[in-house]
Design a protein around this motif. Structure first.
Motif, short mmCIF file in Angstrom:
data_model
loop_
_atom_site.label_atom_id
_atom_site.label_comp_id
_atom_site.label_asym_id
_atom_site.label_seq_id
_atom_site.Cartn_x
_atom_site.Cartn_y
_atom_site.Cartn_z
N SER A 166 5.91 3.81 -4.25
CA SER A 166 4.59 3.91 -4.89
C SER A 166 4.68 3.17 -6.21
N ALA A 189 -0.47 0.89 -5.89
CA ALA A 189 -0.19 0.30 -4.58
C ALA A 189 1.05 0.94 -3.98
N GLY A 190 1.30 0.65 -2.71
CA GLY A 190 2.46 1.24 -2.06
C GLY A 190 2.95 0.40 -0.90
N HIS A 246 -10.37 -1.42 -1.02
CA HIS A 246 -9.14 -2.09 -1.44
C HIS A 246 -9.35 -3.60 -1.58
N ARG A 284 -2.58 -0.20 9.01
CA ARG A 284 -2.57 1.09 8.30
C ARG A 284 -3.06 2.22 9.20
N LYS A 326 9.87 4.79 1.02
CA LYS A 326 8.46 4.70 0.61
C LYS A 326 8.44 4.35 -0.88
N GLY A 367 0.45 -2.78 0.24
CA GLY A 367 -0.79 -3.20 -0.41
C GLY A 367 -1.36 -2.08 -1.25
N ARG A 401 2.58 1.96 -9.83
CA ARG A 401 1.42 2.15 -10.70
C ARG A 401 1.54 1.22 -11.89
P1 5GP Z 1 0.33 5.85 -2.92
O1 5GP Z 1 1.33 5.18 -3.78
O2 5GP Z 1 -0.36 6.97 -3.63
O3 5GP Z 1 0.84 6.21 -1.57
O4 5GP Z 1 -0.79 4.76 -2.63
C1 5GP Z 1 -1.44 4.04 -3.64
C2 5GP Z 1 -2.36 3.00 -3.01
O5 5GP Z 1 -1.59 2.08 -2.25
C3 5GP Z 1 -3.39 3.57 -2.04
O6 5GP Z 1 -4.58 2.81 -2.19
C4 5GP Z 1 -2.79 3.34 -0.68
O7 5GP Z 1 -3.76 3.18 0.31
C5 5GP Z 1 -1.97 2.07 -0.89
N1 5GP Z 1 -0.74 2.12 -0.07
C6 5GP Z 1 0.23 3.05 -0.14
N2 5GP Z 1 1.21 2.79 0.76
C7 5GP Z 1 0.84 1.66 1.42
C8 5GP Z 1 1.43 0.90 2.48
O8 5GP Z 1 2.51 1.20 3.01
N3 5GP Z 1 0.73 -0.21 2.88
C9 5GP Z 1 -0.46 -0.56 2.32
N4 5GP Z 1 -1.09 -1.66 2.79
N5 5GP Z 1 -1.03 0.13 1.32
C10 5GP Z 1 -0.41 1.23 0.87
#
Ligand code: 5GP
Ligand code: MN
Length: 325
Positions: free
Chosen positions: A271, A297-298, A111, A91, A269, A291, A273
């Motif tokens: 995301s 997560a994403g 996390h 990351r 990408k 993760g 929820r």
């Molecule tokens: P978001 O969807 O807002 O980008 O991220 C939501 C959660 O998932 C955050 O805790 C973020 O750190 C984790 N996350 C988002 N994208 C990734 C990714 O590509 N890899 C990992 N390992 N975690 C991610």
């Protein structure tokens, strides 16, 4: 929250600290980073914050953001690397390569998927945000939380809890925030800067995105798309899609919300929820190399939009079935 002696020892022993956060950083990562650098400087250490892309516009108000160094690799002459809000070293993006140059790595994160790398790791899933952990470390170091640190830490907690709405909104988070407000944070000012200073392109993109909202036949899964074409049409800027997934999540009956964003010709990408349901979206993201947390997560996945959408929805439906067993 108990902060053990080992981290305090490593922090006191180090001389030159590089402080890093995950790629595509959010309010928690940036707020934690700036507060940590400030605390290290108060200890008389040499410390700097490193990022690989400019800070998103809505976090530029954070004190110290102007001194973040935008670079392609971390400095070689520093002894200690502090990794904040980074569950796994990949990351770090481009910075992962430079990790081997450091004598010590400190891992501070909340996390569930934390890989426990580093000579010291504080990986505490009960913390609402990494900023909450940084708050406790600063207290344990007997450093005064000044108004600048307080606003950074508050921003971390307010953004990671979705303005105190998500399941990580604990009594402890509120206790920490109460202290931060007593130390000079003006909550309405942070709200204005973070949530009420949107680019017009972002609002236009949201309009187009909402048109794409789709649902599974039972209404438990909702998803949204942002394509490259949509972004070009509104002249969108990096980070414009932050929070879009919440519109899918906000619909009555939806239990899992997905947001897909076309990054380039090869990568999407995602995301995820989870609301009400026991579906662990961290598990879903993990299957695609990503993760996060059980409820947020994403991942970044390569493939065509059609393939990826089909795969993700299929896995979520399997998870629903597993939960029902
Ligand atoms: P978001 O969807 O807002 O980008 O991220 C939501 C959660 O998932 C955050 O805790 C973020 O750190 C984790 N996350 C988002 N994208 C990734 C990714 O590509 N890899 C990992 N390992 N975690 C991610
Ligand atoms: Mn976080």
């Amino acid at each position: 929250m108990k902060i053990t002696d080992d981290i305090i020892k490593v922090l006191k022993a180090g001389k030159k600290f590089a402080v890093a956060i995950h790629i595509n950083p959010d309010g928690d990562a940036i707020g934690s980073q700036l507060a940590f650098v400030r605390a290290l400087k108060k200890m008389g250490k040499e410390a700097a914050a490193y990022m690989q892309a400019p800070i998103p516009d809505n976090y530029r108000f954070l004190p110290g953001s102007e001194s973040i160094k935008i670079v392609d690799s971390l400095p070689e002459s520093f002894d200690t690397l502090v990794c904040l809000d980074i569950p796994e070293l990949d990351r770090l993006g481009k910075f992962e390569e430079s990790v081997k140059g450091f004598k010590s790595i400190i891992n501070i994160d909340h996390h569930i998927c934390n890989a426990r790398y580093g000579i010291v790791n504080i990986s505490e899933t009960s913390a609402s945000a990494t900023a909450e952990l940084v708050y406790h470390i600063i207290k344990r170091l007997d450093i005064e939380i000044d108004a600048e640190m307080a606003v950074c830490l508050y921003t971390g907690i307010v953004t990671d809890t979705g303005s105190f709405q998500y399941r990580n909104t604990t009594a402890e988070a509120h206790r920490v925030v109460a202290d931060l407000i007593e130390n000079g944070v003006r909550a309405e000012k942070v709200t204005r800067e973070v949530y009420e200073a949107r680019n017009l392109s972002q609002v236009k993109l949201l309009g187009l995105t909402l048109e794409t909202m789709s649902f599974s036949s039972d209404g438990r899964i909702s998803w949204l798309w942002v394509t490259k074409k949509m972004k070009d049409l509104v002249g969108s800027q990096p980070n414009d899609t932050e929070g879009f997934v919440n519109y899918a999540r906000s619909v009555k009956g939806v239990e899992v919300a997905v947001f897909f964003e076309e990054l380039d010709d090869a990568n999407i990408k995602i995301s995820l929820r989870s609301k009400i349901s026991r579906v662990d979206v961290n598990k879903v993201a993990h299957k695609f190399g990503g993760g996060g947390h059980p409820a947020a997560a994403g991942a970044v996945v390569s493939g065509t939009p059609e393939e990826i959408e089909e795969m993700i929805l299929k896995i979520i439906k399997i998870e629903f079935k597993n939960e029902e067993k």
